[in-house]
Design an enzyme around this catalytic site. Structure first.
Site, mmCIF file in Angstrom:
data_model
loop_
_atom_site.group_PDB
_atom_site.id
_atom_site.type_symbol
_atom_site.label_atom_id
_atom_site.label_comp_id
_atom_site.label_asym_id
_atom_site.label_seq_id
_atom_site.Cartn_x
_atom_site.Cartn_y
_atom_site.Cartn_z
ATOM 1 N N GLU A 191 34.039 16.379 -9.487
ATOM 2 C CA GLU A 191 32.905 16.872 -10.288
ATOM 3 C C GLU A 191 32.354 18.171 -9.727
ATOM 4 O O GLU A 191 32.062 18.267 -8.536
ATOM 5 C CB GLU A 191 31.783 15.815 -10.298
ATOM 6 C CG GLU A 191 30.514 16.287 -10.990
ATOM 7 C CD GLU A 191 29.455 15.194 -11.095
ATOM 8 O OE1 GLU A 191 29.442 14.284 -10.239
ATOM 9 O OE2 GLU A 191 28.649 15.250 -12.045
ATOM 10 N N HIS A 200 27.601 16.472 -18.330
ATOM 11 C CA HIS A 200 26.221 16.379 -18.842
ATOM 12 C C HIS A 200 25.490 17.651 -18.449
ATOM 13 O O HIS A 200 25.916 18.380 -17.547
ATOM 14 C CB HIS A 200 25.511 15.139 -18.272
ATOM 15 C CG HIS A 200 25.612 15.014 -16.773
ATOM 16 N ND1 HIS A 200 24.803 15.708 -15.913
ATOM 17 C CD2 HIS A 200 26.448 14.294 -15.984
ATOM 18 C CE1 HIS A 200 25.120 15.413 -14.663
ATOM 19 N NE2 HIS A 200 26.140 14.570 -14.669
ATOM 20 N N HIS A 227 28.848 3.089 -10.958
ATOM 21 C CA HIS A 227 27.503 3.258 -10.409
ATOM 22 C C HIS A 227 27.314 2.502 -9.093
ATOM 23 O O HIS A 227 26.247 1.957 -8.818
ATOM 24 C CB HIS A 227 26.451 2.838 -11.448
ATOM 25 C CG HIS A 227 26.439 3.727 -12.644
ATOM 26 N ND1 HIS A 227 25.994 3.323 -13.873
ATOM 27 C CD2 HIS A 227 26.825 5.017 -12.801
ATOM 28 C CE1 HIS A 227 26.127 4.328 -14.738
ATOM 29 N NE2 HIS A 227 26.627 5.362 -14.105
ATOM 30 N N ASP A 243 0.813 -1.221 0.000
ATOM 31 C CA ASP A 243 0.000 0.000 0.000
ATOM 32 C C ASP A 243 0.842 1.265 0.000
ATOM 33 O O ASP A 243 0.324 2.368 0.147
ATOM 34 C CB ASP A 243 -0.856 0.042 1.289
ATOM 35 C CG ASP A 243 -2.039 -0.880 1.161
ATOM 36 O OD1 ASP A 243 -2.332 -1.288 0.026
ATOM 37 O OD2 ASP A 243 -2.660 -1.178 2.196
ATOM 38 N N GLU A 273 33.380 16.553 -14.902
ATOM 39 C CA GLU A 273 33.677 15.468 -13.962
ATOM 40 C C GLU A 273 34.657 14.421 -14.490
ATOM 41 O O GLU A 273 34.301 13.251 -14.642
ATOM 42 C CB GLU A 273 32.372 14.789 -13.537
ATOM 43 C CG GLU A 273 31.435 14.430 -14.686
ATOM 44 C CD GLU A 273 30.168 13.733 -14.191
ATOM 45 O OE1 GLU A 273 30.294 12.735 -13.456
ATOM 46 O OE2 GLU A 273 29.068 14.186 -14.542
ATOM 47 N N TYR A 306 40.314 5.784 -13.097
ATOM 48 C CA TYR A 306 39.888 4.597 -12.340
ATOM 49 C C TYR A 306 40.865 3.460 -12.633
ATOM 50 O O TYR A 306 40.973 3.017 -13.777
ATOM 51 C CB TYR A 306 38.467 4.200 -12.746
ATOM 52 C CG TYR A 306 37.524 5.388 -12.753
ATOM 53 C CD1 TYR A 306 36.934 5.841 -11.572
ATOM 54 C CD2 TYR A 306 37.276 6.094 -13.938
ATOM 55 C CE1 TYR A 306 36.116 6.964 -11.582
ATOM 56 C CE2 TYR A 306 36.465 7.217 -13.949
ATOM 57 C CZ TYR A 306 35.875 7.645 -12.769
ATOM 58 O OH TYR A 306 35.071 8.761 -12.769
ATOM 59 N N HIS A 318 20.626 14.463 -14.945
ATOM 60 C CA HIS A 318 21.083 14.380 -16.337
ATOM 61 C C HIS A 318 20.015 15.126 -17.127
ATOM 62 O O HIS A 318 19.025 14.549 -17.547
ATOM 63 C CB HIS A 318 21.212 12.927 -16.811
ATOM 64 C CG HIS A 318 22.396 12.240 -16.219
ATOM 65 N ND1 HIS A 318 22.767 10.958 -16.515
ATOM 66 C CD2 HIS A 318 23.336 12.674 -15.336
ATOM 67 C CE1 HIS A 318 23.858 10.632 -15.839
ATOM 68 N NE2 HIS A 318 24.210 11.655 -15.115
ATOM 69 N N ASP A 325 25.131 18.215 -8.484
ATOM 70 C CA ASP A 325 25.781 16.924 -8.739
ATOM 71 C C ASP A 325 27.276 17.116 -8.489
ATOM 72 O O ASP A 325 27.966 17.703 -9.328
ATOM 73 C CB ASP A 325 25.501 16.537 -10.208
ATOM 74 C CG ASP A 325 26.074 15.182 -10.575
ATOM 75 O OD1 ASP A 325 26.626 14.499 -9.692
ATOM 76 O OD2 ASP A 325 25.965 14.808 -11.764
ATOM 77 N N HIS A 369 34.394 7.488 -19.412
ATOM 78 C CA HIS A 369 33.104 8.180 -19.596
ATOM 79 C C HIS A 369 33.330 9.596 -20.118
ATOM 80 O O HIS A 369 34.452 10.098 -20.134
ATOM 81 C CB HIS A 369 32.300 8.191 -18.288
ATOM 82 C CG HIS A 369 32.992 8.817 -17.114
ATOM 83 N ND1 HIS A 369 33.117 10.168 -16.960
ATOM 84 C CD2 HIS A 369 33.596 8.263 -16.023
ATOM 85 C CE1 HIS A 369 33.738 10.436 -15.820
ATOM 86 N NE2 HIS A 369 34.061 9.295 -15.231
ATOM 87 N N ARG A 404 37.595 10.814 -8.873
ATOM 88 C CA ARG A 404 36.777 11.663 -9.755
ATOM 89 C C ARG A 404 36.537 12.977 -9.025
ATOM 90 O O ARG A 404 36.366 12.975 -7.799
ATOM 91 C CB ARG A 404 35.430 10.996 -10.114
ATOM 92 C CG ARG A 404 34.528 11.905 -10.960
ATOM 93 C CD ARG A 404 33.348 11.190 -11.645
ATOM 94 N NE ARG A 404 32.351 10.688 -10.746
ATOM 95 C CZ ARG A 404 32.179 9.410 -10.449
ATOM 96 N NH1 ARG A 404 32.959 8.493 -10.979
ATOM 97 N NH2 ARG A 404 31.231 9.029 -9.619
ATOM 98 N N ASP A 454 30.045 10.675 -4.777
ATOM 99 C CA ASP A 454 29.298 11.395 -5.817
ATOM 100 C C ASP A 454 27.900 11.586 -5.253
ATOM 101 O O ASP A 454 27.095 10.647 -5.215
ATOM 102 C CB ASP A 454 29.285 10.549 -7.099
ATOM 103 C CG ASP A 454 28.675 11.294 -8.286
ATOM 104 O OD1 ASP A 454 27.929 12.270 -8.059
ATOM 105 O OD2 ASP A 454 28.939 10.882 -9.436
HETATM 106 MG MG MG Z 1 27.824 12.888 -10.177
HETATM 107 MG MG MG Z 2 27.367 13.960 -13.029
#
Ligand code: MG
Ligand code: MG
Length: 434
Positions: free
Chosen positions: A404, A351, A240, A37, A381, A385, A358, A268, A347, A402, A257
């Site tokens: 960003e 973005h 991710h 529910d 960013e 890696y 995004h 972000d 990558h 990373r 991140d």
């Molecule tokens: Mg990010």
């Molecule tokens: Mg980003």
């Protein structure tokens, strides 16, 4: 906070673009069941919110750019005291007119009766074709109603137009009020990153940092703009990673991140820092390359440059850095030509950012990268890696970095909206010393 007059202006601008003799229809996002529910927290569809500022389900926006009569209409749930007892406040039709700047608002229960009358006589129906099957079906039903009612096809619109591209192009250019929301979202996320840096200790679990992040956002009337990535050690190399459940070891880096959403606008931000508060010499070397790549990329975020230019700048600096650190072999030309850097940087460098993390907007038009213009907002960013499973020299394996930031494109030069998050090695170590 975006003012009502700005939503009205956006609706007028959209009507001007799609032209007269048209009707634009946009549906709110349906409520989503989480389990049993229980519903997910409701969050309006970004396009719908962009035009209405209205955060309730069961609503349809109608725009009719005729020279006479009502142009901006909302169908929504009527404020029902019994339902409000359970679910909290609803705006209702009267307040939708008074507070959201609509010319008229009607109970959503009346839509099957009223909407065919509004569609009738328009030549073109503009909507988000194919994005909501149920809405598409209802729309064809409304059109059929006109057919049966009139018995002649001339009253039926003969053109269907997708509104998505027009709308997404509008969303690409941020107003001053939108930039203010995005700056606030960036400041809140930066505060959360500082709190995580100050409270990070070896032997803690990644989720303990997530708790600091969640506290800071909630205490600032904000929430996550996406599930945060809090990965230490080898987890830095899972792009991710969202499990956030491993114990953090002294000597490892932690990559976070994590952004905030404020008044529907996203930030972000990624920062990478040592679990024990002090970078090792090798971590400093790797971090310095990514930081330099990010600064070189940000420098290319300027009006008139194309989308690929800041990415290319980052790739070049990272490639040279990987050569200098002897992680890659060969010459810079070879590394760029053969794309061997992609084993460690796989990558794109950014973005669009806005109501969606995004965000909408083209990256290429007719095979050409888009040109950056004043008040577009994007992330920069870059990262490196080096997985345990890579073929890099052993001493480097298990490290990932990373960095960003959120950047506003301005004629006078890039503006870093997320500038409050510590970024240099000295700033980070100083913050962690507390
Ligand atoms: Mg990010
Ligand atoms: Mg980003």
């Amino acid at each position: 906070m975006i003012k009502t007059k700005e939503y009205v202006k956006r609706r007028k601008q959209l009507m001007k673009i799609v032209g007269e003799q048209s009707i634009t229809l946009l549906s709110s996002r349906p409520e989503l069941i989480r389990n049993g529910d229980v519903l997910h927290y409701y969050r309006q569809d970004s396009d719908f919110y962009y035009l209405t500022g209205f955060n309730e389900p069961d609503a349809v926006l109608v725009l009719i750019p005729s020279l006479t009569g009502q142009q901006q209409i909302l169908f929504c749930r009527e404020a029902d005291p019994k339902k409000m007892l359970w679910d909290g406040p609803m705006l209702g039709t009267q307040r939708a007119v008074d507070e959201c700047g609509f010319d008229a608002a009607y109970d959503i229960k009346e839509i099957d009766r009223r909407l065919p009358l509004l569609i009738q006589g328009c030549e073109k129906i503009c909507f988000k074709i194919g994005e909501n099957d149920e809405f598409d079906q209802r729309l064809s039903q409304w059109v059929k109603t006109i057919e049966t009612r009139k018995g002649q096809k001339s009253n039926i619109p003969d053109e269907f137009m997708s509104i998505s591209h027009v709308l997404h192009d509008m969303r690409l250019y941020k107003s001053n009020a939108e930039i203010k929301c995005m700056k606030k979202a960036a400041d809140i996320a930066a505060g959360a990153h500082i709190r995580m840096m100050q409270n990070c200790r070896p032997e803690q679990f990644e989720y303990e940092l997530q708790a600091h992040y969640a506290y800071h956002l909630t205490a600032n009337q904000s929430h996550s703009s996406y599930p945060p990535i809090i990965g230490s050690g080898e987890n830095n190399n899972t792009l991710h990673y969202i499990n956030n459940n491993q114990q953090m070891r002294s000597g490892d880096l932690v990559l976070i991140d994590a952004g905030a959403e404020y008044d529907f606008y996203a930030s972000d931000i990624t920062r990478t820092f040592p679990v024990n508060g002090r970078f090792t010499a090798r971590q400093k070397d790797l971090y310095a390359v990514v930081l330099q790549a990010q600064m070189d990329a940000i420098e290319q975020v300027k009006v008139g440059n194309h989308w690929n230019e800041f990415h290319d700048a980052a790739v070049k600096t990272i490639s040279q850095g990987l050569l200098d650190l002897k992680i890659l072999k060969g010459t810079l030309e070879q590394v760029l030509e053969e794309k061997t850097y992609a084993a460690f940087y796989m990558h794109m460098t950014g973005h669009w950012l806005g109501l969606d993390v995004h965000d909408v907007g083209d990256y290429r038009v007719d095979d050409l990268w888009v040109e950056l213009e004043e008040n577009m907002v994007l992330t920069v960013e870059p990262g490196i890696y080096i997985s345990e499973h890579s073929n890099a020299p052993k001493v480097w394996r298990g490290m990932g970095v990373r960095i960003e930031d959120d950047i506003q494109v301005k004629i006078k030069g890039p503006v870093v909206l997320s500038n409050k998050a510590p970024k240099t090695i000295d700033e980070i170590e100083h913050t962690m010393k507390g």
